[in-house]
Write a protein that holds these residues in place. Structure first.
Motif, PDB file in Angstrom:
ATOM      1  N   HIS A   1      -8.494   5.781 -11.653  1.00 37.41           N
ATOM      2  CA  HIS A   1      -9.235   6.611 -10.706  1.00 37.41           C
ATOM      3  C   HIS A   1      -8.548   7.953 -10.502  1.00 37.41           C
ATOM      4  N   MET A   2      -7.232   7.973 -10.631  1.00 40.75           N
ATOM      5  CA  MET A   2      -6.495   9.223 -10.495  1.00 40.75           C
ATOM      6  C   MET A   2      -6.659  10.102 -11.728  1.00 40.75           C
ATOM      7  N   LEU A   3      -6.541   9.508 -12.917  1.00 35.44           N
ATOM      8  CA  LEU A   3      -6.549  10.288 -14.154  1.00 35.44           C
ATOM      9  C   LEU A   3      -7.954  10.520 -14.710  1.00 35.44           C
ATOM     10  N   ASP A   8       0.341   6.542  -6.882  1.00 33.83           N
ATOM     11  CA  ASP A   8      -0.660   7.612  -6.958  1.00 33.83           C
ATOM     12  C   ASP A   8       0.017   8.976  -7.062  1.00 33.83           C
ATOM     13  N   TRP A   9       1.071   9.156  -6.284  1.00 34.99           N
ATOM     14  CA  TRP A   9       1.831  10.418  -6.320  1.00 34.99           C
ATOM     15  C   TRP A   9       2.426  10.650  -7.708  1.00 34.99           C
ATOM     16  N   ILE A  10       2.930   9.601  -8.319  1.00 33.15           N
ATOM     17  CA  ILE A  10       3.513   9.725  -9.658  1.00 33.15           C
ATOM     18  C   ILE A  10       2.473  10.235 -10.648  1.00 33.15           C
ATOM     19  N   TRP A  11       1.301   9.584 -10.665  1.00 32.96           N
ATOM     20  CA  TRP A  11       0.318   9.913 -11.695  1.00 32.96           C
ATOM     21  C   TRP A  11      -0.462  11.181 -11.378  1.00 32.96           C
ATOM     22  N   ASN A  50       0.817  -1.212   0.000  1.00 25.36           N
ATOM     23  CA  ASN A  50       0.000   0.000   0.000  1.00 25.36           C
ATOM     24  C   ASN A  50       0.854   1.266   0.000  1.00 25.36           C
ATOM     25  N   LYS A  51       2.034   1.193   0.593  1.00 23.00           N
ATOM     26  CA  LYS A  51       2.959   2.327   0.493  1.00 23.00           C
ATOM     27  C   LYS A  51       3.404   2.514  -0.958  1.00 23.00           C
ATOM     28  N   ILE A  52       3.639   1.396  -1.645  1.00 22.19           N
ATOM     29  CA  ILE A  52       4.019   1.484  -3.065  1.00 22.19           C
ATOM     30  C   ILE A  52       2.855   2.037  -3.883  1.00 22.19           C
ATOM     31  N   ARG A  53       1.634   1.588  -3.580  1.00 23.46           N
ATOM     32  CA  ARG A  53       0.452   2.148  -4.270  1.00 23.46           C
ATOM     33  C   ARG A  53       0.364   3.660  -4.056  1.00 23.46           C
ATOM     34  N   SER A  54       0.631   4.076  -2.838  1.00 23.13           N
ATOM     35  CA  SER A  54       0.584   5.504  -2.535  1.00 23.13           C
ATOM     36  C   SER A  54       1.604   6.278  -3.367  1.00 23.13           C
ATOM     37  N   ARG A  55       2.796   5.706  -3.505  1.00 21.22           N
ATOM     38  CA  ARG A  55       3.823   6.385  -4.305  1.00 21.22           C
ATOM     39  C   ARG A  55       3.425   6.409  -5.780  1.00 21.22           C
TER      40      ARG A  55
END
Length: 879
Positions: free
Chosen positions: A426-428, A234-237, A227-232
């Motif tokens: 979901h981000m884009l 999300d930050w990228i996109w 989940n920390k990797i998922r968070s990062r």
């Protein structure tokens, strides 16, 4: 498993446990304890001494194949947990001092494991009496070791508020919110662990337990890291969405993140096989988290719907524990028919509406949206796997689908990749297709650029670029064109026609790329890398960019041109002047000729007035930098003695015939000549290797941000990067932490960091190299050649008068103009230099920004500032 410089929470836990075992065993052995007794915890059993299970199977394989262990291999011992107390009592009897790191590591393990075990009991997940005894036994052994060795332990002061990464993970189990670390890894203290006796090269590992508590702890630690990797990601996109990050950089960083996640998964999920496999242990973990949130068993499941009893009010928890994406992937795997392309009935699960408000949706509506996104994309990936076999790039999502097809089992990293896929959407939202639009824009430019090059050189040849080499370019052109024509769509059309059905109009070409910004970005990286490879190879073979760089420098130094050739300024900035000049750029007539000769491959000794007659005119090493072509200089030019008279005819000039060394075969730009961090991925995404093997040195290179340094602050929105040009500054560059200026310990010196921390730095490093990767060298080559044509036209009359009509026999000899211009300038005759300046001024006005125009069209506008202006911007960003 993860590469040595990278660790997750579970890996830290294992390192702690192994370090305790290693110190106990190594210290005891050094003081007389028999190493034969250490075999109790190895793959041999205590009762019969016979090999069992996997160890026995491997032994049979070795015997059949005649393989033996390397003669100098370090011995390896697996220490039984029950022997921890035996070893401790032996050490205590020898009155051996116990170092502080051993005590602190032991305390850390007891606190973490004891606390987690009590949570299992508190929330009703004590699985059975046997498992409970195993867990209590492990914690009890650790406590007994502490009690035995406490009198010998060196005094240490514990900080009550200090929490280890493992404790943080255990405390976050209750929330499972997507975690964004608040402390930068550069500021984090090194974790000290006990070291085994110096000179003992044996490898010691603690016996691995598969008790329910152990497996649940491992899964919990893994889920938190994922989940920390998922968070990062999300930050990228989120930064890509607002134009901060380049598509290729975002895609490589994302796929690297999934690759590192796979390493975490591969170390933990095999443990789950003893507790119902991935599906079983995820269900258990999900229910544990639901209970910790206060839900009763009757609330976790919907009793009224046996077919789907999931309570979608717990959607977020189902996603964060990866239970829901697992359900979607597993459902797809069950409907796959052997040897058949999957057919998705469009609209079966509804239609995805990117403009809808996801925040207003119910848990079930969010699940349906996820399924609507994933299921058609599954069919795209499986069409690649079963219908095409090879795709120009492979991301971890496609790799996981390939494994699913081969094994008929759902690999858990495929589940993680699927969740990342929907996270990005979901981000884009509606901007998700922009990745393909960017890829298409760049690809269409490359196609046009290559075609213009082939037309430009239709009747213009040089010995260093045989016509056969054009096939290399044509192959690259075909790859780009074929990819845009979408082989996946073509395969589906054939399949539907075979079934005597029309492909639905909703199944449009390039859906795989429109749906996946990651695949689009990886393709963009590959196409850019290969286009750069072609452009530099052409420029090298013709000498166009290097030789005109010398002319541009001379005209600027003599202040003969007021305008700026901004394309050349950018090229010199990207490659550095050391690529074009031996030492500093020259500033006078003799220097122009001397530096040009050295760059062309003429040794220094050949250019002195006292040159021996047998001194070779050609450098044995060839031209400097990346040049593939050099010319031997005429004798008197090398000695800067052009001729006896101010004017000469062909008969008076003592120039020998200019000859070129022919290169028999094409030499492409290797990956190490790419931008330093981007080059790490050349083999993976251009040459088709399966993975990137991270070394400590590569991790350090990423963290050092390649050739760029930070200015300003990411948190305050003022972060910017400046390219480092001074070699000594690059060599001596040191990253320091924010408190006290302490120098950062490097990975090559033993420092470690988490996967998401590496991804954070990797994204910046790749993004900083986007201009260098995108520079259109084919366009630059043609622009430089046009300048040489203009200079030739401007100087032609004077050269015919002073030298004669044979000063140049064919257009491929245009770079020879530099020898004439610089040769006369070395004798103080600047007339050719002035004529060249007249031609250059006109050229700068017409074509001085060809490259900048291309970059602007590709979404990378370049703005030139003075050094003072840049310093002011940097100072403002740092305040």
């Amino acid at each position: 498993m993860l590469p040595p410089p990278l660790v997750g929470v579970y890996q830290q836990y294992k390192q702690d446990t192994d370090s305790i075992a290693a110190w106990l065993a190594s210290t005891a052995a050094a003081h007389g304890y028999s190493r034969d007794l250490l075999q109790t915890g190895s793959e041999k059993t205590q009762s019969t001494g016979r090999l069992k299970g996997k160890a026995r199977k491997n032994a049979k394989k070795q015997a059949a194949g005649g393989t033996k262990s390397p003669p100098n291999a370090a011995p390896k011992y697996r220490i039984a947990i029950k022997d921890f107390t035996v070893l401790s009592e032996f050490i205590s009897g020898k009155n051996i001092a116990v170092p502080r790191p051993f005590a602190s590591t032991l305390d850390r393990l007891i606190k973490v494991r004891g606390g987690f075990g009590s949570q299992l009991v508190e929330h009703g997940k004590a699985s059975n009496a046997t498992s409970d005894r195993k867990h209590s036994f492990f914690v009890g052994v650790l406590q007994k070791v502490r009690e035995i060795l406490k009198p010998l332990t060196q005094t240490t002061v514990e900080r009550e508020d200090a929490r280890t990464p493992m404790e943080e993970a255990a405390n976050r189990f209750a929330g499972l919110s997507v975690y964004e670390p608040s402390e930068e890894f550069l500021n984090a203290p090194d974790v000290e662990r006990p070291q085994q006796t110096p000179g003992d090269d044996a490898v010691y590992e603690a016996e691995q337990s598969t008790s329910y508590a152990d497996v649940m702890y491992a899964v919990g630690a893994m889920v938190n890291d994922l989940n920390k990797i998922r968070s990062r990601i999300d930050w990228i996109w989120s930064n890509y969405k607002i134009g901060v990050f380049d598509l290729a950089a975002a895609a490589i960083a994302t796929n690297t993140a999934i690759d590192l996640a796979r390493n975490l998964i591969d170390e933990v999920m095999p443990l789950a096989e003893t507790h119902g496999g991935a599906w079983g242990i995820l269900n258990e973990f999900y229910q544990l988290q639901a209970r910790k949130k206060g839900f009763k068993t009757k609330d976790i499941f919907v009793q009224s719907n046996p077919a789907d009893n999931f309570n979608y009010d717990l959607y977020d928890l189902g996603v964060d524990t990866f239970l829901l994406p697992y359900r979607i992937v597993e459902a797809f795997s069950r409907v796959l028919l052997p040897g058949q392309l999957p057919v998705y009935k469009e609209g079966m699960f509804g239609w995805y509406d990117a403009s809808s408000d996801r925040g207003a949706k119910t848990g079930y509506q969010k699940f349906e949206e996820d399924r609507t996104l994933l299921t058609p994309f599954f069919t795209e990936l499986m069409t690649v796997v079963r219908g095409i076999g090879e795709y120009p790039v492979q991301d971890e999502f496609l790799r996981g689908m390939e494994e699913l097809n081969t094994t008929n089992k759902v690999p858990f990293y495929l589940v993680f990749a699927a969740q990342v896929f929907v996270d990005i959407h979901h981000m884009l939202r509606g901007q998700a297709t922009e990745g393909f639009n960017e890829l298409e824009r760049h690809a269409n430019f490359m196609i046009k650029d290559i075609k213009e090059h082939l037309e430009f050189h239709k009747n213009l040849r040089v010995d260093t670029w045989p016509k056969a080499n054009d096939q290399f370019i044509m192959d690259r052109l075909k790859l780009v064109s074929d990819t845009l024509e979408d082989p996946v769509y073509k395969t589906k059309v054939k399949f539907w026609h075979k079934m005597r059905m029309s492909i639905p109009p909703t199944v449009e070409p390039n859906r795989i790329l429109k749906m996946s910004p990651v695949l689009s970005g990886l393709l963009l990286y590959r196409f850019k890398s290969q286009h750069r490879e072609i452009g530099l190879a052409i420029a090298n073979a013709w000498g166009s960019v290097t030789y005109t760089a010398h002319l541009h420098n001379a005209l600027q130094s003599e202040q003969l041109v007021a305008g700026k050739w901004q394309d050349m300024m950018l090229a010199r900035t990207i490659l550095g002047d050391s690529t074009f000049f031996v030492g500093d750029p020259p500033t006078n007539g003799e220097g122009y000729m001397r530096k040009f000769s050295l760059q062309a491959g003429v040794p220094f000794a050949a250019m002195t007035s006292t040159r021996r007659k047998d001194t070779a005119l050609e450098s044995k090493a060839g031209p400097r930098g990346k040049q593939l072509l050099f010319y031997s200089l005429p004798f008197n030019l090398a000695g800067l003695e052009l001729h006896d008279n101010d004017h000469c005819s062909t008969g008076l000039c003592q120039f020998i015939t200019l000859t070129s060394m022919r290169i028999n075969e094409f030499v492409g730009i290797k990956s190490e000549h790419l931008p330093p961090v981007s080059s790490m991925f050349f083999d993976r995404y251009v040459n088709g290797s399966r993975r990137v093997d991270w070394t400590a040195e590569q991790v350090d290179q990423v963290i050092e941000l390649s050739l760029y340094e930070e200015m300003g602050s990411e948190e305050e929105g003022t972060l910017m990067f400046g390219q480092i040009e001074e070699p000594e500054k690059i060599k001596g560059k040191q990253r320091v932490s924010g408190n006290g200026g302490k120098k950062r310990k490097k990975a090559s010196e033993g420092a470690v960091l988490s996967p998401e921390q590496l991804i954070h730095q990797l994204t910046f490093a790749l993004n900083n190299e986007k201009l260098e990767l995108s520079f259109p060298w084919l366009t630059m080559h043609r622009s430089c050649w046009r300048l040489l044509r203009a200079v030739k036209d401007g100087c032609d009359a004077h050269l015919r008068e002073t030298v004669g009509p044979v000063y140049m026999e064919k257009e491929s000899q245009l770079p020879f103009l530099m020898m004439w211009i610089f040769g006369f300038a070395g004798k103080g005759d600047m007339r050719l230099m002035h004529l060249a300046a007249d031609a250059a001024r006109g050229f700068y006005g017409r074509s001085g920004r060809d490259v900048l125009g291309v970059l602007h069209q590709l979404g990378m506008p370049i703005q030139f500032t003075t050094e003072d202006e840049f310093e002011a911007i940097a100072q403002e960003s740092s305040q």
